[in-house]
Design a protein around this motif. Structure first.
Motif, short mmCIF file in Angstrom:
data_model
loop_
_atom_site.label_atom_id
_atom_site.label_comp_id
_atom_site.label_asym_id
_atom_site.label_seq_id
_atom_site.Cartn_x
_atom_site.Cartn_y
_atom_site.Cartn_z
N SER A 134 -7.44 7.82 16.54
CA SER A 134 -8.32 7.60 15.34
C SER A 134 -7.62 6.57 14.56
CB SER A 134 -8.16 9.05 14.60
OG SER A 134 -6.94 9.27 14.02
N SER A 137 -8.90 3.26 16.38
CA SER A 137 -10.45 3.03 15.99
C SER A 137 -10.69 2.55 14.48
CB SER A 137 -11.16 4.28 16.26
OG SER A 137 -10.94 4.73 17.71
N MET A 178 -21.57 -0.12 15.69
CA MET A 178 -20.71 0.54 16.37
C MET A 178 -19.16 -0.24 16.28
SD MET A 178 -22.68 0.55 19.94
CE MET A 178 -21.25 0.77 20.90
N LEU A 182 -18.94 3.13 12.96
CA LEU A 182 -20.11 4.30 12.55
C LEU A 182 -20.43 4.88 14.02
CD1 LEU A 182 -19.93 2.37 10.14
CD2 LEU A 182 -22.41 2.97 9.96
N ARG A 183 -20.73 6.24 13.70
CA ARG A 183 -21.17 7.10 14.69
C ARG A 183 -22.66 7.07 14.59
NH1 ARG A 183 -17.53 7.88 18.21
NH2 ARG A 183 -15.44 8.41 17.56
N ASN A 184 -23.35 7.75 15.63
CA ASN A 184 -24.98 7.34 16.02
C ASN A 184 -25.48 7.90 14.74
OD1 ASN A 184 -24.29 6.47 18.40
ND2 ASN A 184 -24.86 8.26 19.55
N GLU A 186 -24.64 7.87 11.59
CA GLU A 186 -24.63 7.04 10.61
C GLU A 186 -25.12 5.49 10.78
OE1 GLU A 186 -20.13 8.08 8.99
OE2 GLU A 186 -20.28 7.13 10.94
N GLU A 195 -31.67 9.44 15.23
CA GLU A 195 -30.36 9.40 16.13
C GLU A 195 -30.67 9.37 17.50
OE1 GLU A 195 -26.22 12.16 16.56
OE2 GLU A 195 -27.82 12.67 15.05
N LYS A 199 -29.06 6.53 20.17
CA LYS A 199 -28.47 6.78 21.37
C LYS A 199 -29.16 6.35 22.48
CE LYS A 199 -27.08 11.75 20.11
NZ LYS A 199 -27.49 13.22 20.36
N ARG A 214 -18.05 3.24 24.57
CA ARG A 214 -18.32 2.66 23.14
C ARG A 214 -17.24 1.57 22.95
NH1 ARG A 214 -22.20 5.64 19.44
NH2 ARG A 214 -21.06 4.67 17.75
N THR A 215 -15.86 2.22 23.06
CA THR A 215 -14.86 1.15 22.57
C THR A 215 -14.73 0.19 23.46
OG1 THR A 215 -13.36 3.27 22.13
CG2 THR A 215 -12.33 1.30 22.26
#
Length: 228
Positions: A134, A137, A178, A182-184, A186, A195, A199, A214-215
């Protein structure tokens, strides 16, 4: 030996013998990986890697003489096929940024769980980017917002254009958010879409960039200056 079944060949680079001993013990307990060499400095890491041509180097950041990040930079320039994962006790945002710049495929803290370490080695070997803590990220997201990742070394313009043109405008928007962490859900709120739509965009982005997660997509986008 079948390529799929062969062991992952690893070099340990750390100036603390007890750390190398512990890592050697942990890695040696796995049937799919082996420690083929050790180094106690950045300079030694370069020479050992040049001699042994491992698949992956677990690289400490702070070592006498040449730092792990600078050693990573030189190693990546000479042998981009050899993966380098930075392993450190220092939870510092600038190290994450510098690690990406240097070409490291991962950044992991030394107090990570054994299973996390082993899974990260396997994922890095398969080509994934391992900035999964975390802290890492968040550091990447904050660095993006602060503009710290905008001054990467210049890349070939045609290569940059090719990557950028492979994505639609909406996919580039999703990729930018991304990169900000931010997550999907958000991202969906920011772009006023569902959402599920986000995706779908993420899935297409990963496919077009050839990214495993994603990373990895974000790291690739940063290096190709596709996000700002």
């Amino acid at each position: 030996m079948n390529v799929q079944n062969r062991q992952i060949r690893i070099v340990l680079a750390d100036d603390q013998p007890v750390i190398r001993q512990g890592m050697r013990y942990i890695i040696g307990s796995q049937s799919d990986m082996e420690v083929v060499g050790e180094a106690s400095s950045g300079e030694e890491a370069l020479s050992v890697t040049e001699l042994l041509k491992p698949d992956l180097v677990l690289m400490d950041i702070r070592m006498p003489g040449l730092s792990g990040i600078e050693a990573t930079r030189l190693l990546h320039a000479a042998h981009p096929e050899i993966k380098v994962m930075l392993l450190t006790t220092f939870d510092v945002q600038s190290y994450v940024v510098d690690g990406i710049r240097a070409g490291a495929v991962g950044y992991l803290l030394k107090d990570a769980e054994t299973r996390t370490l082993l899974d990260s080695i396997r994922s890095a070997y398969r080509g994934a980017a391992i900035y999964q803590s975390s802290t890492a990220s968040k550091a990447m997201a904050e660095a993006m917002k602060g503009g710290e990742l905008q001054d990467f070394a210049n890349l070939e313009t045609d290569a940059n254009d090719r990557f950028r043109e492979s994505l639609t405008e909406k996919e580039l928007d999703v990729l930018q958010w991304m990169a900000y962490g931010l997550r999907n859900a958000e991202i969906a709120q920011r772009l006023y879409v569902s959402e599920g739509t986000v995706k779908t965009h993420v899935h297409r982005i990963l496919g077009k960039l050839g990214a495993a997660d994603r990373t990895q997509a974000v790291v690739l986008a940063i290096r190709q200056k596709m996000v700002k």
